[in-house]
Design an enzyme around this catalytic site. Structure first.
Site, PDB file in Angstrom:
ATOM      1  N   HIS A 361       0.832  -1.211   0.000  1.00  0.00           N
ATOM      2  CA  HIS A 361       0.000   0.000   0.000  1.00  0.00           C
ATOM      3  C   HIS A 361       0.856   1.246   0.000  1.00  0.00           C
ATOM      4  O   HIS A 361       0.538   2.242  -0.641  1.00  0.00           O
ATOM      5  CB  HIS A 361      -0.882   0.035   1.251  1.00  0.00           C
ATOM      6  CG  HIS A 361      -1.698  -1.180   1.395  1.00  0.00           C
ATOM      7  ND1 HIS A 361      -2.025  -1.729   2.597  1.00  0.00           N
ATOM      8  CD2 HIS A 361      -2.235  -1.971   0.453  1.00  0.00           C
ATOM      9  CE1 HIS A 361      -2.730  -2.806   2.399  1.00  0.00           C
ATOM     10  NE2 HIS A 361      -2.875  -2.979   1.115  1.00  0.00           N
ATOM     11  N   CYS A 674      -5.676   0.109 -18.041  1.00  0.00           N
ATOM     12  CA  CYS A 674      -5.309   0.957 -16.904  1.00  0.00           C
ATOM     13  C   CYS A 674      -4.287   0.322 -15.960  1.00  0.00           C
ATOM     14  O   CYS A 674      -4.083   0.798 -14.860  1.00  0.00           O
ATOM     15  CB  CYS A 674      -6.553   1.373 -16.119  1.00  0.00           C
ATOM     16  SG  CYS A 674      -7.387  -0.001 -15.337  1.00  0.00           S
TER      17      CYS A 674
HETATM   18  C1  PEP Z   1      -4.882  -3.829 -12.450  1.00  0.00           C
HETATM   19  O1  PEP Z   1      -5.017  -4.920 -11.896  1.00  0.00           O
HETATM   20  O2  PEP Z   1      -4.272  -3.657 -13.516  1.00  0.00           O
HETATM   21  C2  PEP Z   1      -5.467  -2.624 -11.830  1.00  0.00           C
HETATM   22  C3  PEP Z   1      -5.464  -1.474 -12.464  1.00  0.00           C
HETATM   23  O3  PEP Z   1      -5.935  -2.747 -10.567  1.00  0.00           O
HETATM   24  P1  PEP Z   1      -5.019  -2.800  -9.266  1.00  0.00           P
HETATM   25  O4  PEP Z   1      -3.607  -2.538  -9.691  1.00  0.00           O
HETATM   26  O5  PEP Z   1      -5.535  -1.780  -8.347  1.00  0.00           O
HETATM   27  O6  PEP Z   1      -5.242  -4.203  -8.810  1.00  0.00           O
END
Ligand code: PEP
Ligand code: MG
Length: 743
Positions: A361, A674
């Site tokens: 985190h 993303c």
């Molecule tokens: C991902 O898994 O690519 C994502 C954007 O979510 P997180 O990194 O928050 O798991």
């Protein structure tokens, strides 16, 4: 355990007197060797100090040839002295020349001394040197004598830490004075120059020796009592969290351990102050920890270490923190996201963690702030002192502590080059991203904290493609209320000033554990009860969040997406909750958002093969590449050993992306990417070549990604990728890099 030893007490008293006198470092060392040999009735007493981590130097002696001082050196592990240093354990022998590892040093004239006792001079696992006594007569030293010498070594270590032996000669340099280079793992790129701010500064023991054993014992017992109460509190607050409770149970066991207390009291009897006695025990436990092969035992010794630290802070009244200096680089063993937020982005230039993980985190917060973060920089907590100059090279994963001028100048040149690049990126900030062959690529930013929003205009992002709502939950000690969330989401939308923001509903579980939410221990949390699975099972939380989002919009358009959808039903069910909440809002006569677009994150390979209806029902798709990649290659994104093993530009992964994009094209569903890879220029270019027209990334990546896209021709890149695939390459990276270099 030794009986109270008046000789030892007398010796410590005299040592303290030496400390109190105004004298140069060398003079103090000479006086100490004289005192020890006289008090213990030995022919020799010598002090060897580390010249560097691998070399020891004879720095003072009574009894050996004085000419050998600052001449005789040995490597760690070499000879009996080197062995004491390496093993951090005493060597006690009546026949030194016949003992394994003995090395004869002719310049010292030590052949006449048969018996040898050497003890390490160390402080909390840091090797400082070796203290030796020798005698002509062949005799093994008694346990009491060994203990007494260890106590003297302990006091020497404290004196060394206070800089009592600083003086001429390199071996007498002040501790923590030399330049040090440490390597770690990059969790956030970037470079920064600043000064160390230790999150948890070392406890300084200014009074290692104490006269009144009774008073010291009472102080120790009183502190241990307070510690026990504290541990009981911790244990009751950990109810329901089996892992935390296990650690606190171990704390309780140690806090109530009679033998632990007895060993510390023995230190006091020998003449140490209560805090020095605690630290002596802690040092011994650290040495055991280093040597323990068994992971369970190591963990328990680490618990004991943590507990000893708490006890030391209670005894000395020394807390954490202090004033954060200008240009601070935070150095810590580990730090939680809440603690980081307390420091605030403006106060920190970089973060260096001794432990820490790339996916932790704290790393997420540091990334959101775009400040360099190095994790697993072994030794940094021990080496660094608050106020030390430090350079953090987040491109190479290197930390320079107390750098010399040459290193600092080279580093500053690098910083200047980066500043030039930033100027170039700033110049294209307001240019829309269009490739040379006319493809428009939307570049969005990822966010999760209110503090991220100022980056929206400065980065040139066209909106927030992913707002990770769980960060707000993670940085609190209790479940946020609906009104708090609604106010926050409203502020986010206000700050976005009409640009789109895609809110992702709570993605907790896996590594993102809410301290206030009970959960069972799962053997594979990344594959366990997380994200939408929790949302669908704990409807109260999801409903509360959806209500907050609907209200925050205040009649503006709203975009919501659900994370970690692994089959169509989950998406339909989550969306049905949102629809229900919208009806409820209407019945309460609340204003609904102007439009509500509902999307799904594709983070598991299963969704690439989902029914066509899924792609029709979802109003937009966002590919969560971080999770998708870890499940596609079965390689844990948190695990340093495997996480870099598989290239994102591996043909298999690119084909998967291409297929998801093709399915979205068939149904006319907007699709973006993303995950972290969207922010890497070469990866971003290949994704665009695979047909992605929207990428969401960290704000700091938008400049570099736009820079490469503006100058690229996607049809050419596609041709390069196709050729590499046909040629049977495993990854297209080399081919693409070669193409970029040639251009
Ligand atoms: C991902 O898994 O690519 C994502 C954007 O979510 P997180 O990194 O928050 O798991
Ligand atoms: Mg994810």
């Amino acid at each position: 355990m030794p009986a109270p030893d008046t000789e030892s007490r007398k010796l410590l008293r005299r040592l303290q007197a030496v400390m109190a006198e105004a004298a140069a470092g060398q003079e103090r060392l000479d006086r100490i060797t004289g005192l020890v040999s006289e008090s213990m009735g030995t022919d020799v007493c010598s002090i060897y100090l580390h010249r560097d981590p691998e070399t020891l130097e004879l720095c003072a002696t009574t009894g050996l040839n004085p000419e050998a001082v600052h001449v005789t050196r040995m490597r760690l592990g070499e000879g009996l002295v080197g062995r004491v240093a390496r093993k951090r354990r005493p060597v006690n022998t009546a026949d030194a020349p016949a003992t394994k590892g003995f090395r004869y040093m002719p310049e010292t004239g030590e052949e006449v001394f048969t018996s040898f006792l050497g003890v390490p001079v160390q402080r909390l696992g840091e090797r400082l040197g070796v203290l030796v006594v020798q005698s002509k007569e062949p005799r093994e030293y008694s346990d009491d004598e060994v203990y007494a010498l260890e106590v003297v070594a302990m006091v020497l270590a404290e004196m060394a830490e206070l800089g009592a032996f600083v003086g001429e000669g390199e071996a007498l340099a002040a501790p923590h004075a030399a330049q040090v280079l440490l390597r770690g793992v990059i969790a956030q790129e970037g470079a920064a120059e600043g000064v160390v701010h230790l999150h948890d500064p070392r406890v300084v023991i200014s009074r290692p020796v104490a006269e009144d054993a009774e008073a010291e014992t009472a102080r120790l017992r009183e502190a241990v009592d307070r510690l026990r109460l504290k541990v009981d509190d911790m244990l009751s607050s950990a109810e329901g969290d089996s892992e935390q409770a296990e650690v606190f149970e171990a704390f309780r066991m140690f806090a109530h351990s009679r033998s632990w207390l007895r060993r510390m009291e023995a230190g006091i009897e020998a003449g140490l102050s209560a805090e020095a006695a605690v630290e002596k025990e802690q040092t011994a436990a650290r040495a055991r920890m280093e040597q323990a092969g068994d992971a369970y035992l190591r963990d328990r010794l680490a618990d004991l270490d943590d507990l000893s630290n708490r006890l030391l802070r209670m005894l000395t009244g020394q807390g954490r923190g202090g004033v954060v200096p200008e240009g601070a680089v935070l150095v810590a063993r580990n730090v939680g996201p809440g603690e980081l937020l307390e420091y605030g982005q403006a106060k920190l230039r970089a973060i260096v963690l001794e432990d820490g993980a790339v996916g932790s985190h704290a790393a997420i917060v540091a990334r959101a702030w775009a400040i360099p973060l190095i994790v697993q920089a072994r030794g940094v907590v021990q080496e660094a002192l608050s106020g030390d100059p430090i350079l953090v090279d987040g491109e190479q994963g290197i930390v320079h502590l107390r750098p010399d001028e040459r290193v600092r100048d080279a580093f500053r040149e690098k910083l200047a080059m980066q500043a030039d690049a930033q100027t170039r990126y700033a110049a294209i900030r307001d240019t829309k991203c269009r490739t040379r062959d006319g493809h428009r690529i939307e570049l969005m930013m990822n966010a999760g904290l209110m503090a991220d929003l100022p980056s929206l205009p400065s980065s040139g992002a066209e909106g927030v493609g992913l707002f990770r709502t769980e960060l707000q939950f993670l940085v609190r000690n209790q479940m946020p209320r609906r009104s708090d969330l609604a106010a926050l989401y409203k502020r986010v939308m206000d700050a976005a000033g009409g640009l789109p923001v895609t809110f992702r509903t709570l993605d907790i579980g896996s590594d993102k554990v809410l301290p206030y939410m009970k959960r069972d221990h799962e053997p594979n949390p990344a594959l366990g009860w997380r994200a939408i699975r929790v949302g669908l099972d704990k409807r109260g939380v999801m409903r509360m969040q959806l209500q907050a989002l609907l209200r925050a919009a205040e009649g503006r358009p709203l975009r919501v997406m659900f994370p970690f959808i692994a089959q169509m039903e989950e998406f339909l069910e989550a969306r049905a909750h949102l629809t229900r909440e919208m009806h409820r809002e209407t019945s309460l006569r609340h204003v609904l958002p102007e439009t509500v677009e509902v999307g799904a994150m594709v983070e598991t390979p299963s969704m690439a093969f989902a029914p066509r209806r899924f792609y029709q029902e979802a109003e937009f798709i966002s590919i969560g590449g971080n999770d998708l990649k870890q499940f596609f290659f079965a390689a844990d994104r948190e695990n340093e050993r495997v996480r870099r093993r598989y290239d994102t530009l591996n043909v298999s992964f690119l084909t998967l992306i291409e297929q998801i994009v093709a399915r979205c094209e068939e149904t006319g569903t907007p699709v973006s990417f993303c995950g972290e890879d969207a922010g890497r220029p070469v990866e971003a270019l290949c994704f665009a070549a695979m047909g992605l027209r929207c990428l969401s990334m960290r704000p700091a990546s938008i400049g570099p990604v736009k820079h490469i896209l503006l100058r690229s021709d996607l049809s050419e890149v596609r041709a390069v990728i196709a050729k590499a695939r046909e040629a049977g390459e495993q990854s297209v990276r080399d081919a693409v890099m070669e193409y970029l270099r040639a251009r």
